[in-house]
Design an enzyme around this catalytic site. Structure first.
Site, mmCIF file in Angstrom:
data_model
loop_
_atom_site.group_PDB
_atom_site.id
_atom_site.type_symbol
_atom_site.label_atom_id
_atom_site.label_comp_id
_atom_site.label_asym_id
_atom_site.label_seq_id
_atom_site.Cartn_x
_atom_site.Cartn_y
_atom_site.Cartn_z
ATOM 1 C CB CYS A 48 72.029 64.030 90.240
ATOM 2 S SG CYS A 48 73.604 64.910 90.361
ATOM 3 C CB CYS A 49 76.153 62.215 87.497
ATOM 4 S SG CYS A 49 76.436 63.961 87.821
ATOM 5 C CG ASP B 284 61.604 73.142 92.562
ATOM 6 O OD1 ASP B 284 60.858 72.674 93.434
ATOM 7 O OD2 ASP B 284 62.847 72.997 92.575
ATOM 8 N N GLY B 285 63.117 76.111 92.605
ATOM 9 C CA GLY B 285 64.486 76.616 92.443
ATOM 10 C C GLY B 285 65.285 75.767 91.479
ATOM 11 C CD GLU C 255 75.915 67.923 88.170
ATOM 12 O OE1 GLU C 255 76.035 69.109 88.550
ATOM 13 O OE2 GLU C 255 74.974 67.189 88.520
ATOM 14 C CG HIS D 134 65.990 70.095 95.018
ATOM 15 N ND1 HIS D 134 66.627 70.958 95.866
ATOM 16 C CD2 HIS D 134 66.868 69.854 94.022
ATOM 17 C CE1 HIS D 134 67.829 71.236 95.413
ATOM 18 N NE2 HIS D 134 67.997 70.595 94.293
ATOM 19 C CD GLU E 225 76.291 71.070 92.153
ATOM 20 O OE1 GLU E 225 76.771 69.934 92.213
ATOM 21 O OE2 GLU E 225 75.096 71.320 92.348
HETATM 22 ZN ZN LIG Z 1 74.630 65.177 88.360
#
Ligand SMILES: [Zn+2]
Length: 637
Positions: free
Chosen positions: A400-401, A185-186, A332, A135, A316
């Site tokens: 992240c969320c 980037d992945g 998500e 990342h 995910e």
């Molecule tokens: Zn998230």
């Protein structure tokens, strides 16, 4: 038709109760509490270099991965959300906290511009060795979005300067020139961030690098992630990536050839957002076509009724067509937020209400469900059915969320309106005021409504001087009987094209448009391919998807309730619940458990009459822990 561009959120004042209240909660509670959590979890400390790093808080996965590699992105996203908050209300304490984080980032930055606190703090010799998993560009992208937002709101350049130095380093390192690595980037993200920087500065090098990243993705042989692995591990095939496929990162083929939505859902949505940005900017018809094909694929086979995306926790992300399990839905929060980004870009490629319909659906359902009423609890996964086990959490090992939903709400005004040289388009409703410029004339716009609870909308159009232009009003795809009038005179809505009714006239101050969007409760049925929803029905009113929650439906799990196909659906305003909402009621049936002592028996269960009460899905899990269901078993007859 002129090209429409969004009216930025600071120019759109939220006056309606629904968003005004959500925004206040995010400003008062979410943004400050998120900063506290970033501190408690050591994320802010991780920026303080060259302090020796403390022991890992989240140990490495057997494949070598730890969530700590993307802590920089959490800081970037918080700065972005906090900056948006400052645009609504300056706050010296929040500004000082942002500045402190920027101080740390500035000190951490390497002399050559490199800036990734994970690598600088722990393994500086390994930087740029694992774009597939770790990342680095993703982090840079989120920091960049934070820097752009902070500059736009405060006019302070320092963070932007730091990031531009970092980008110059990245541009030297990667590309198609001699001695450069052809990496990307992945986890996509930096691409859309670069487009934001390009829109801000007009500097072509940012557009060029975003174009390079999009063009390079999926090119093979050799596949960059394999080349990189061989450099890193001497070709040791046992050190395989845990997912073992290119689809996970949408790098299985060049993006213009991709026709199926695959892999990690958030990555996919960020990629498609950038593709749509670039398609518009470059006039790239192939890229636009790819976006449209991918859009159709997700809409026709892969999206939950709530605009949740990605059924599987394993990757995910996406699995196969019509695989939309309810109780185990991953969906998500970030993926629905990112779908909003993509939908907004598609809407500005083609002003077509089908994109705004999905933008709105995700906004009011799959994204907003991720944030609690109190503004300090979250969902990462957003299942459509629950046995009562999941509860909202106050933080997450991978947060992240949390900041994705706060940055969305803090900037939500930016999704309501667009302007072009010859008109203004209303995409969302909900009570806003904005002064815009159309063909050199200032026009004051005020949309008054209690949307989404009511579809009665009044729009005041007040140009500084009389002016002829288009006012485009989205007629939502869910609305079948819209009525429109200007100064009391009916306008024929049947002439609406691509989801927008256009009123072209000489506007003068005092003009009033009234739009009525009837929103009777409706039943939705899923394609029979979605076997999880066979024999079930979902309820919707206007843009809101509803659910049955245990708190409203008596003792026992709501899965035992059945809704007869012929039962009338009644909407009722409840002023006392959640600050005033519209609930739905219907006469239904309940399967009784009390007289069923065996595991199996030949006699059918007893059914009794029961009143079913549904609340909007985004509000679930804000009261006592209990069961919930979106897709309700249907009793036919
Ligand atoms: Zn998230």
């Amino acid at each position: 038709m002129s090209r429409y561009a969004p009216v930025p959120f600071p120019s759109v004042k939220l006056e309606g109760q629904f968003w005004h209240e959500r925004l206040d909660t995010v400003l008062d509670r979410t943004v400050p509490s998120q900063h506290k959590k970033l501190g408690e979890y050591g994320i802010l400390d991780s920026l303080k270099l060259p302090n020796p790093p403390p022991p890992l808080r989240f140990p490495r996965h057997p494949n070598g991965f730890t969530v700590q590699v993307f802590w920089d992105s959490d800081v970037g996203k918080w700065i972005e959300a906090a900056s948006y908050a400052l645009a609504h209300r300056r706050d010296a304490d929040i500004e000082a906290k942002i500045e402190a984080a920027i101080d740390d980032l500035e000190k951490a930055q390497a002399p050559d511009g490199y800036l990734n606190c994970w690598y600088l703090g722990r393994e500086p010799e390994k930087r740029w060795t694992n774009l597939r998993d770790n990342h680095e560009m993703y982090n840079a992208g989120h920091l960049l979005e934070g820097a752009v937002a902070y500059f736009q709101v405060t006019g302070r350049r320092r963070f932007l300067d730091i990031m531009e130095r970092y980008l110059d380093h990245i541009y030297a390192e990667f590309g198609t020139g001699p001695g450069q690595r052809r990496g990307y980037d992945g986890h996509e993200e930096i691409e859309l961030a670069l487009m934001k920087l390009y829109y801000l500065t007009g500097e072509k090098k940012h557009l060029d690098f975003a174009t390079y990243l999009i063009n390079e993705r999926g090119r093979q042989p050799p596949h960059y992630f394999d080349w990189e692995r061989d450099q890193r591990e001497g070709g040791d095939a046992s050190q395989r990536y845990v997912f073992g496929n290119y689809e996970y990162s949408q790098s299985h083929k060049p993006v213009r050839e991709q026709d199926k939505v695959v892999g990690h859902a958030v990555r996919a949505m960020y990629l498609y957002t950038a593709m749509a940005d670039l398609a518009a900017e470059l006039g790239d018809a192939d890229l636009k076509r790819a976006c449209e094909v991918l859009w159709d694929d997700v809409m026709q086979t892969k999206m939950y009724v709530t605009a949740g995306l990605g059924p599987s926790a394993h990757n995910e992300g996406f699995t196969h067509d019509f695989d939309l399990p309810n109780q185990t839905a991953y969906a998500e929060t970030c993926a629905s937020v990112a779908l909003i980004f993509w939908a907004q870009r598609m809407l500005h490629l083609d002003l077509d209400g089908k994109y705004a319909d999905i933008l709105e659906l995700a906004m009011y359902n799959g994204a907003l469900s991720g944030l609690s009423r109190d503004g300090e609890h979250y969902f990462y996964a957003n299942p459509l059915e629950s046995d009562g086990t999941p509860t909202r959490w106050d933080w997450h090992t991978c947060p992240c969320c949390t900041m994705n939903v706060s940055r969305l709400v803090a900037s939500v005004g930016g999704y309501f309106l667009s302007t072009a040289a010859d008109g203004v388009a209303f995409h969302l409703y909900g009570g806003i005021a904005s002064d815009v410029e159309i063909s050199g004339t200032r026009v004051s716009l005020r949309e008054v409504s209690n949307y989404p609870w009511s579809g009665d909308i009044t729009i005041h159009v007040d140009p500084e001087t009389p002016k002829t232009f288009d006012v485009k009003l989205r007629i939502p795809g869910w609305c079948s009987d819209a009525k429109l009038a200007v100064n009391g005179e009916a306008v024929d809505v049947s002439s609406a094209t691509a989801g927008y009714a256009t009123i072209n006239r000489l506007w003068t101050t005092g003009d009033v448009v009234t739009l009525t969007l009837p929103m009777p409760p409706v039943r939705l049925y899923a394609h029979p391919g979605v076997i999880m929803d066979a024999g079930r029905v979902a309820l919707k009113r206007g843009p809101l998807v509803y659910c049955l929650e245990e708190a409203d439906n008596g003792e026992g799990r709501v899965q035992r309730l059945k809704l007869p196909r012929s039962a009338e659906l009644r909407a009722e305003t409840d002023k006392n619940l959640f600050g005033g909402i519209v609930k739905l009621h219907a006469d239904g049936r309940a399967i009784e458990e009390a007289d069923f002592s065996e595991l199996y028996r030949t006699a059918p269960p007893t059914e009794t009459s029961s009143t079913l009460t549904a609340i909007p899905y985004y509000l679930w899990a804000n009261r006592n822990q209990g069961s919930m269901v979106v897709w309700i078993p249907e009793a036919v007859g």
